[in-house]
Design an enzyme around this catalytic site. Structure first.
Site, PDB file in Angstrom:
ATOM      1  CG  ASP A   1       4.079   0.174   1.710  1.00  0.00           C
ATOM      2  OD1 ASP A   1       3.582  -0.948   1.821  1.00  0.00           O
ATOM      3  OD2 ASP A   1       3.804   1.114   2.489  1.00  0.00           O
TER       4      ASP A   1
ATOM      5  CG  HIS B   1       7.354   0.343   9.969  1.00  0.00           C
ATOM      6  ND1 HIS B   1       7.458   0.084  11.312  1.00  0.00           N
ATOM      7  CD2 HIS B   1       6.987   1.652   9.878  1.00  0.00           C
ATOM      8  CE1 HIS B   1       7.165   1.174  11.994  1.00  0.00           C
ATOM      9  NE2 HIS B   1       6.884   2.137  11.153  1.00  0.00           N
ATOM     10  CG  ASP B   2       5.985  -1.636   4.782  1.00  0.00           C
ATOM     11  OD1 ASP B   2       5.557  -2.218   5.799  1.00  0.00           O
ATOM     12  OD2 ASP B   2       5.317  -0.781   4.167  1.00  0.00           O
TER      13      ASP B   2
ATOM     14  CG  PHE C   1      -1.544   1.641   9.838  1.00  0.00           C
ATOM     15  CD1 PHE C   1      -2.528   2.591  10.062  1.00  0.00           C
ATOM     16  CD2 PHE C   1      -1.356   1.184   8.532  1.00  0.00           C
ATOM     17  CE1 PHE C   1      -3.316   3.068   9.015  1.00  0.00           C
ATOM     18  CE2 PHE C   1      -2.136   1.650   7.484  1.00  0.00           C
ATOM     19  CZ  PHE C   1      -3.121   2.596   7.727  1.00  0.00           C
ATOM     20  CG  ASN C   2       0.448  -2.791   7.724  1.00  0.00           C
ATOM     21  OD1 ASN C   2       0.002  -1.767   7.228  1.00  0.00           O
ATOM     22  ND2 ASN C   2       1.687  -3.223   7.507  1.00  0.00           N
TER      23      ASN C   2
ATOM     24  CG  ASP D   1      -0.231   0.012   2.555  1.00  0.00           C
ATOM     25  OD1 ASP D   1       0.959  -0.389   2.612  1.00  0.00           O
ATOM     26  OD2 ASP D   1      -0.841   0.451   3.555  1.00  0.00           O
TER      27      ASP D   1
ATOM     28  CB  THR E   1       4.634  -4.193   3.005  1.00  0.00           C
ATOM     29  OG1 THR E   1       4.263  -3.647   1.733  1.00  0.00           O
ATOM     30  CG2 THR E   1       5.771  -5.170   2.830  1.00  0.00           C
TER      31      THR E   1
ATOM     32  CG  ASN F   1       0.457   3.428   4.328  1.00  0.00           C
ATOM     33  OD1 ASN F   1       0.254   3.418   5.540  1.00  0.00           O
ATOM     34  ND2 ASN F   1       1.460   2.789   3.759  1.00  0.00           N
TER      35      ASN F   1
HETATM   36  C1  BDR Z   1       2.988  -0.013   8.729  1.00  0.00           C
HETATM   37  O1  BDR Z   1       1.921   0.924   8.585  1.00  0.00           O
HETATM   38  C2  BDR Z   1       2.077   1.651   7.416  1.00  0.00           C
HETATM   39  O2  BDR Z   1       1.770   3.003   7.627  1.00  0.00           O
HETATM   40  C3  BDR Z   1       3.489   1.428   6.931  1.00  0.00           C
HETATM   41  O3  BDR Z   1       3.556   1.469   5.516  1.00  0.00           O
HETATM   42  C4  BDR Z   1       3.817   0.059   7.466  1.00  0.00           C
HETATM   43  O4  BDR Z   1       3.392  -0.951   6.571  1.00  0.00           O
HETATM   44  C5  BDR Z   1       3.747   0.321   9.993  1.00  0.00           C
HETATM   45  O5  BDR Z   1       2.912   0.246  11.103  1.00  0.00           O
HETATM   46 CA    CA Z   2       2.862  -0.476   4.253  1.00  0.00          CA
END
Ligand code: BDR
Ligand code: CA
Length: 312
Positions: free
Chosen positions: A15, A242-243, A168-169, A10, A126, A40
């Site tokens: 990403d 993160h990703d 978040f994800n 996303d 991701t 996102n």
């Molecule tokens: C995740 O949330 C998204 O905002 C980022 O792309 C990542 O995948 C981190 O919590």
């Molecule tokens: Ca992401």
């Protein structure tokens, strides 16, 4: 056998960096397609962004498929405050010349997996896990075709980044996440405990800036914007990548320490929706459905990132 990947994303600042890690041409693995999911930002924007990133990296040979525009049960929650209104900031936005494929991402995943040998395709999600869960729901037999699901999501010791306990994800689509963890597939999970160990510090940004090509300069611009938000929120020197932990794992698994754990997801509680209950100390005898990443060699990670950017 060449490893086969489907990247489900996303984009999204981090990403985008994950795609930069993945997209230098190589014989070591083949990217069968990039599937996008609302997260996102909305579906139209993540699709445009994915195609734009393919164009920027010269990888218009990789087809992009659009998937789910909303989570399985909840309304979509987006993250413009982190990733900007368009999902990418630091890149000059344009309408890519390559269009999205007409086939839906969920059907592409099903068709590709069903035509493949058992345990032969690795998924790299991701974003929210909606596309993967929708595919598993529609054709449960795809589970047998999956080698691994290498995903970014969840939090244990770090606590949450969208609520006190949720990442978040997983928060955006907790029902989808539970379907994935229950699928019987080998899940390799990169949550905030490990992603908060790889920060785009000033020193890292300088190394990226010194790489003399357009992709690296774009990565520098993306991360400069992205770092600002986290520096304010957490007081950290840079933002967590993160990703990119997912692709770094594919490229160099020895960078990470993993532990086999059971993971369950809170889907319905108003207070703890999206919390990942990671049974790190084996408080239960539940099946160890995942490998949970808890430590990374950050210097090795950034050497890898700079090396991959140097290939463009
Ligand atoms: C995740 O949330 C998204 O905002 C980022 O792309 C990542 O995948 C981190 O919590
Ligand atoms: Ca992401």
């Amino acid at each position: 056998m060449t490893r086969k990947l489907i990247i489900d994303c996303d984009p999204g600042q981090d990403d985008a960096i994950n795609l930069f890690l993945a997209l230098p041409p190589t014989d070591d693995y083949e990217i069968l397609g990039i599937t996008v999911v609302a997260g996102n930002v909305g579906l139209d924007k993540v699709s445009r962004n994915a195609r734009l990133l393919c164009e920027l990296t010269g990888r218009t040979d990789i087809p992009v498929y659009e998937g789910c525009a909303a989570p399985l049960k909840y309304p979509l929650v987006t993250a413009e405050e982190v990733h900007s209104r368009e999902g990418l900031e630091g890149v000059e936005l344009f309408e890519p010349s390559v269009k999205a494929q007409s086939q839906n991402a969920v059907d592409f995943i099903i068709e590709t997996l069903m035509a493949a040998e058992d345990k032969s395709i690795t998924l790299l999600p991701t974003g929210p896990l909606t596309n993967i869960a929708a595919a598993l729901q529609k054709e449960p037999a795809i589970a047998g075709k999956i080698q691994e699901i290498v995903l970014m999501g969840g939090a244990l010791r770090e606590g949450g980044n969208i609520t006190p306990s949720a990442e978040f994800n997983i928060y955006v689509d907790p029902h989808a996440a539970q379907i994935v963890f229950d699928s019987g597939c080998q899940c390799i999970v990169f949550g905030l405990d490990v992603t908060h160990q790889v920060l785009s510090s000033d020193a890292v940004l300088e190394r990226i800036k010194a790489v003399d090509n357009e992709v690296a300069q774009t990565a520098y611009n993306l991360l400069t914007f992205y770092g600002r938000y986290d520096a304010e929120k957490y007081g950290s020197n840079g933002a967590p990548l993160h990703d990119p932990c997912t692709m770094a794992y594919i490229l160099k698994p020895e960078l990470f320490d993993l532990k086999a754990c059971n993971i369950r997801v809170e889907a319905d509680s108003e207070l703890t929706r999206g919390h990942t209950a990671v049974d790190f100390w084996y408080a239960t005898e539940l099946p160890r459905n995942s490998l949970w990443a808890y430590k990374v060699d950050a210097d090795g990670f950034f050497d890898l990132l700079v090396g991959q950017l140097g290939k463009y």
